[in-house]
Design an enzyme around this catalytic site. Structure first.
Site, short mmCIF file in Angstrom:
data_model
loop_
_atom_site.label_atom_id
_atom_site.label_comp_id
_atom_site.label_asym_id
_atom_site.label_seq_id
_atom_site.Cartn_x
_atom_site.Cartn_y
_atom_site.Cartn_z
N GLN A 159 -1.98 -33.28 -14.54
CA GLN A 159 -1.65 -32.12 -13.69
C GLN A 159 -2.16 -30.79 -14.25
O GLN A 159 -1.83 -29.73 -13.73
CB GLN A 159 -0.15 -32.06 -13.40
N HIS A 181 16.50 -26.78 -17.32
CA HIS A 181 16.52 -28.25 -17.45
C HIS A 181 17.95 -28.75 -17.68
O HIS A 181 18.36 -29.78 -17.14
CB HIS A 181 15.68 -28.68 -18.65
O1 PAF Z 1 8.18 -29.83 -13.30
C1 PAF Z 1 7.71 -30.46 -14.27
O2 PAF Z 1 8.13 -30.29 -15.41
C2 PAF Z 1 6.60 -31.47 -14.04
O3 PAF Z 1 5.71 -31.03 -13.06
C3 PAF Z 1 7.10 -32.90 -13.75
C4 PAF Z 1 7.89 -32.96 -12.45
C5 PAF Z 1 7.98 -33.38 -14.89
C6 PAF Z 1 5.92 -33.85 -13.60
O4 PAF Z 1 5.13 -33.87 -14.76
#
Ligand code: PAF
Length: 284
Positions: free
Chosen positions: A61, A37
């Site tokens: 998700q 990140h």
């Molecule tokens: O990759 C992630 O951390 C997630 O899938 C995202 C893109 C932040 C969407 O919730």
């Protein structure tokens, strides 16, 4: 660094930055930040003047039997990391802020959402496409930064932005790895010591794929078979898939030819932890 929890406050800060002529970069995350990140933020800082990061564990998700509840969360720790790497604005909305009513609108990207993780995680990419569309509406960034470790997610988002003419540059960033090759992921913290040590097989098998390609192997099935054997040699590895596909359209690859852009994608479970990794390369 400022931190906001509401859409109204987020928009007000972004509006000020835009009025000052700043280019807005956006790094969407689900938190529990790691170096992967932080590299996205680094890239955003290089290309933009004002960097927004969101931390939101998006319930849409996750499937009913997935790890939404146990997904690692530590906002205080994340806040410090985000500030240290130069995030200007941290957006940490609650589920109620993002989804105050029942969600009746879903964004679904056909074809690219279906293979690979789409097969074992039905609805996952609809959840990703929906929240990313919403975050793009909220932040309205000039550029957004995504890791190539989630290669299928990246392909889904690139397609989404193209299909819906969303004015944002999608910037893919290379996978960041631990010194032994394990791709960085917030889920790595779930691994036991033994699982963690065996999990390096994902990267080892991708290196093997590179060697096979360099030696002239052109049959996708042969590459798939060899990688499957390598991974299966680890006693704790339960393979979900090992696939060779054309990228970014995610069509099945059979006989590779020079110039093909391909994705070699893996999903392997170690105990209760599901890991993914991939190699994106051009056949030479
Ligand atoms: O990759 C992630 O951390 C997630 O899938 C995202 C893109 C932040 C969407 O919730």
């Amino acid at each position: 660094m400022n931190q906001v929890e509401t859409i109204v406050d987020l928009r007000s800060f972004v509006r000020q930055a835009r009025r000052a002529g700043k280019r807005i970069g956006f790094v969407p995350t689900m938190g529990y930040l790691h170096d992967g990140h932080l590299k996205l933020v680094e890239a955003a800082r290089q290309q933009c003047d004002f960097v927004v990061m969101s931390i939101f564990v998006n319930p849409l998700q996750f499937g009913p039997n997935e790890d939404f509840n146990r997904y690692p969360r530590d906002i205080e720790r994340d806040r410090k990391h985000a500030e240290a790497v130069g995030v200007d604005l941290l957006f940490t909305p609650s589920v109620e802020e993002m989804y105050p009513h029942e969600v009746l609108t879903t964004v679904s990207v056909a074809h690219v959402s279906q293979p690979l993780c789409g097969r074992t995680r039905p609805g996952h990419f609809d959840g990703v496409a929906t929240v990313v569309s919403k975050l793009f509406q909220i932040v309205q960034p000039d550029a957004a930064f995504f890791g190539q470790k989630d290669a299928q997610q990246l392909a889904v988002i690139q397609q989404l932005v193209k299909d819906l003419s969303i004015p944002v540059d999608i910037v893919p960033c290379p996978t960041v790895r631990e010194p032994d090759g394990l791709a960085m992921s917030s889920r790595n913290v779930y691994l036991t010591e033994e699982e963690r040590s065996q999990a390096t097989v994902l990267y080892r098998s991708l290196q093997q794929a590179e060697q096979l390609l360099a030696a002239g192997e052109r049959q996708a099935a042969v590459i798939q078979d060899q990688l499957t054997r390598t991974i299966a040699a680890e006693s704790l590895a339960q393979i979900e898939y090992v696939e060779v596909m054309h990228y970014p359209h995610l069509k099945e690859a059979t006989e590779l030819v020079v110039g093909d852009q391909i994705l070699i994608a893996l999903a392997v479970r170690f105990g209760r932890t599901r890991l993914i990794d991939n190699l994106i390369t051009t056949v030479k």
